[in-house]
Design an enzyme around this catalytic site. Structure first.
Site, PDB file in Angstrom:
ATOM      1  CE  LYS A  22      -2.850   2.616   3.281  1.00 48.66           C
ATOM      2  NZ  LYS A  22      -2.048   3.427   4.191  1.00 48.66           N
ATOM      3  CG  ASN A  23       2.415   2.586   3.579  1.00 55.69           C
ATOM      4  OD1 ASN A  23       1.341   3.164   3.464  1.00 55.69           O
ATOM      5  ND2 ASN A  23       2.794   2.024   4.713  1.00 55.69           N
ATOM      6  CB  CYS A 116      -6.046   6.289  10.605  1.00 55.57           C
ATOM      7  SG  CYS A 116      -6.582   4.793   9.741  1.00 55.57           S
ATOM      8  NE  ARG A 121      -1.844  10.760  10.003  1.00 58.18           N
ATOM      9  CZ  ARG A 121      -2.210   9.735   9.239  1.00 58.18           C
ATOM     10  NH1 ARG A 121      -1.339   8.827   8.886  1.00 58.18           N
ATOM     11  NH2 ARG A 121      -3.453   9.629   8.820  1.00 58.18           N
ATOM     12  CG  ASP A 305       2.040   1.908   9.602  1.00 64.60           C
ATOM     13  OD1 ASP A 305       1.538   2.769  10.345  1.00 64.60           O
ATOM     14  OD2 ASP A 305       2.120   2.048   8.373  1.00 64.60           O
ATOM     15  NE  ARG A 397      -7.731   4.443   5.050  1.00 64.70           N
ATOM     16  CZ  ARG A 397      -6.725   4.844   5.810  1.00 64.70           C
ATOM     17  NH1 ARG A 397      -6.695   4.561   7.092  1.00 64.70           N
ATOM     18  NH2 ARG A 397      -5.739   5.554   5.288  1.00 64.70           N
TER      19      ARG A 397
END
Length: 418
Positions: A22-23, A116, A121, A305, A397
């Protein structure tokens, strides 16, 4: 709303291949705009965040076709520099588009991104980096308008090695005149993947994986095909699922080098871990040992994470563990949900003190964020009885049908959509 019904008590066993990252996929999808031609990406994970990003690209004027795990993106005819507000607010990673839209169209308009709620952030580092390249930034009523008619290479010193800010500056710098040097850059493997994609597309980037990344502006972008790297967080989650269940699991398609910090902590809990160049195998003890202290840190430290997944593991460990969250200040929302399941833990600011219990008990709990939701599923694997995890769509997600992945290893998890 979706729920996951987890029936506990089964030890996971077997082999599974890591999903695409994903990242890595999200910033590379943003980078495809810089090419202005057709890009084919393979091993793209089927996630709600990826679907959201492709929807944003389509609204910008891209034409996208999907074939299994492959996406073909034609960005030759962008029609707007305005990021759609509703879609942008659904995910943090929409911010990556600022650098690529600015580089392509010399202007970008966006709202503050969502994602999230795991703490503060701010995107200040992103905007400061773009300003160093000569962009003019105006903020009004929650909207950001950026103009960059003639971006110029510069030295960009990041106050913190932010992954997103590093990637955004890299993307914008590809279209700047001259050389850009990003100092105190993030070092994550996903930064290296973005560099590899940009170089394969015809740009000039080097130094990714170190604290200094150098981008020489300009290039001759062309069509290309690129394979998305494996997801180290998803792989780490599967290994931790094996550990919490007392199982025997092998994850393939992943380099052990990407997960060295995770593996070190799994070994500290009593797991036997062996690796080959593209796989990691784990044999778990009946009950994990305590972790005297675990700190989350930027790469190559332990990923934030993975904090929630280790939290669940420590919740059933033999002894008292301490976890310090150094990246985000509001990332312990799973703690209260684990207490509903019989867990014992206390939060002091960024520090969690976790007293391991003999048993967790199935209960109705709620996924408050992506990784915390996955951690609750893992806790359900160990719990006595049935655990119901609400708001499971949040987990989608970042995990490609997590319940199906775990079921392939022997878990008993059912999804229901309300």
């Amino acid at each position: 709303m979706s729920i996951l019904i987890v029936r506990g008590g089964t030890k996971l066993e077997g082999e599974i291949c890591a999903q695409g990252s994903k990242n890595a996929a999200l910033p590379i999808l943003a980078a495809s705009l810089l090419c202005g031609r057709t890009v084919r990406l393979t091993n793209v994970p089927r996630l709600s965040d990826v679907a959201n990003m492709t929807a944003i690209l389509c609204q910008l004027g891209c034409v996208i076709q999907q074939d299994g795990d492959a996406l073909t993106i034609d960005s030759s005819r962008l029609t707007t520099c305005v990021l759609p507000e509703r879609l942008s607010k659904e995910m943090r990673s929409s911010i990556f588009l600022l650098g690529s839209v600015l580089g392509r169209l010399k202007e970008a308009v966006a709202t503050y991104p969502g994602g999230c709620e795991i703490g503060n952030r701010p995107i200040d580092l992103h905007l400061q980096g773009l300003k160093r390249l000569g962009a003019e930034i105006h903020e009004d009523g929650g909207r950001i308008r950026i103009k960059g008619g003639r971006l110029k290479g510069a030295v960009v010193q990041l106050d913190y090695p932010s992954v997103g800010a590093t990637e955004n500056v890299m993307l914008a710098a590809c279209s700047a005149h001259g050389e850009t040097v990003v100092q105190n850059a993030a070092r994550e493997p996903e930064i290296v993947a973005l560099q590899d994609f940009l170089n394969a597309a015809g740009y000039h980037v080097n130094g990714a994986g170190t604290s200094t990344v150098v981008i020489r502006g300009g290039g001759t972008p062309h069509e290309l095909e690129y394979r998305i790297m494996p997801d180290r967080i998803a792989a780490g989650t599967l290994l931790t699922a094996g550990a919490i269940s007392g199982g025997n699991v092998r994850v393939t398609g992943i380099s052990p080098d990407m997960l060295s910090a995770v593996v070190d902590k799994l070994v500290a809990t009593g797991c036997k871990v062996s690796s080959e160049p593209d796989s990691i195998a784990l044999i778990a003890p009946e009950r994990p040992k305590e972790l005297e202290r675990m700190d989350t840190l930027p790469y190559p430290g332990l990923p934030t994470d993975m904090q929630a997944q280790f939290f669940s593991l420590c919740q059933v460990a033999d002894g008292t563990s301490v976890i310090v969250e150094n990246v985000f200040e509001n990332r312990f929302k799973h703690a209260q949900e684990l207490r509903i399941m019989g867990g014992k833990n206390v939060i002091y600011g960024r520090t969690a003190v976790i007293r391991g219990v003999d048993k967790l008990f199935g209960a109705k709990v709620t996924a408050r964020d992506l990784r915390g939701g996955a951690a609750l599923v893992l806790a359900g694997l160990r719990a006595e009885g049935v655990t119901v995890v609400e708001q499971a769509e949040i987990i989608d997600r970042g995990y490609e049908a997590l319940e199906e992945q775990l079921n392939s290893l022997g878990a008993s998890i059912e999804r229901k959509d309300n």
